[in-house]
Design an enzyme around this catalytic site. Structure first.
Site, PDB file in Angstrom:
ATOM      1  CD  GLN A  63      -0.263   1.095   3.390  1.00  0.00           C
ATOM      2  OE1 GLN A  63       0.173   0.968   4.507  1.00  0.00           O
ATOM      3  NE2 GLN A  63      -0.606   2.270   2.917  1.00  0.00           N
ATOM      4  CB  CYS A  64       1.660   3.882  -1.876  1.00  0.00           C
ATOM      5  SG  CYS A  64       0.587   3.855  -3.321  1.00  0.00           S
ATOM      6  CE  LYS A  65      -2.196  11.739  -0.677  1.00  0.00           C
ATOM      7  NZ  LYS A  65      -1.852  13.067  -1.164  1.00  0.00           N
ATOM      8  N   GLY A  67      -2.231   4.116  -4.389  1.00  0.00           N
ATOM      9  CA  GLY A  67      -2.151   2.847  -5.124  1.00  0.00           C
ATOM     10  C   GLY A  67      -1.150   2.833  -6.254  1.00  0.00           C
ATOM     11  CB  ILE A  93      -3.114   5.198   3.410  1.00  0.00           C
ATOM     12  CG1 ILE A  93      -3.464   5.158   4.905  1.00  0.00           C
ATOM     13  CG2 ILE A  93      -2.650   6.569   2.928  1.00  0.00           C
ATOM     14  CD1 ILE A  93      -2.273   5.191   5.824  1.00  0.00           C
TER      15      ILE A  93
END
Length: 107
Positions: A63-65, A67, A93
């Protein structure tokens, strides 16, 4: 083809105590500001050099901010020969904050 998981599906995996790895590929300052409980930070730039920290026998959710970086991390891992199951958190997120836990701050 990158497999995806929704924030709601991820919450169920966490609630069910499934055995998988949750990897956050954002930068340390982003991780410090907002994170999903239980996520391990391996920034995108280090994902290949730290590939040995991933267990190919377990599903890994990245996961990141939003995708995008986590999708790039999956592509990089595949290119480097990683064979374990990888899934991308759709919407990152931000989706987690919207769908699961509004206490997680957005930025």
């Amino acid at each position: 083809m990158i497999e995806e998981i929704t924030a709601t599906e991820l919450k169920k995996k966490l609630d069910d105590k499934e055995d998988f790895q949750l990897i956050d590929v954002r930068q340390p300052d982003e991780y410090a500001f907002a994170k999903i409980e239980g996520a391990k930070l391996i920034p995108l730039g280090s994902i290949i050099s730290r590939m040995g920290e991933l267990d190919p026998n377990k599903e890994v959710v990245l996961q990141c901010k939003m995708g995008g970086r986590s999708a790039r991390a999956i592509e990089a891992l595949r290119s480097a020969g990683y064979t374990g199951p990888l899934k991308n958190l759709r919407g990152g997120i931000t989706a987690w904050s919207n769908e699961v836990d509004p206490k997680v701050p957005k930025y």
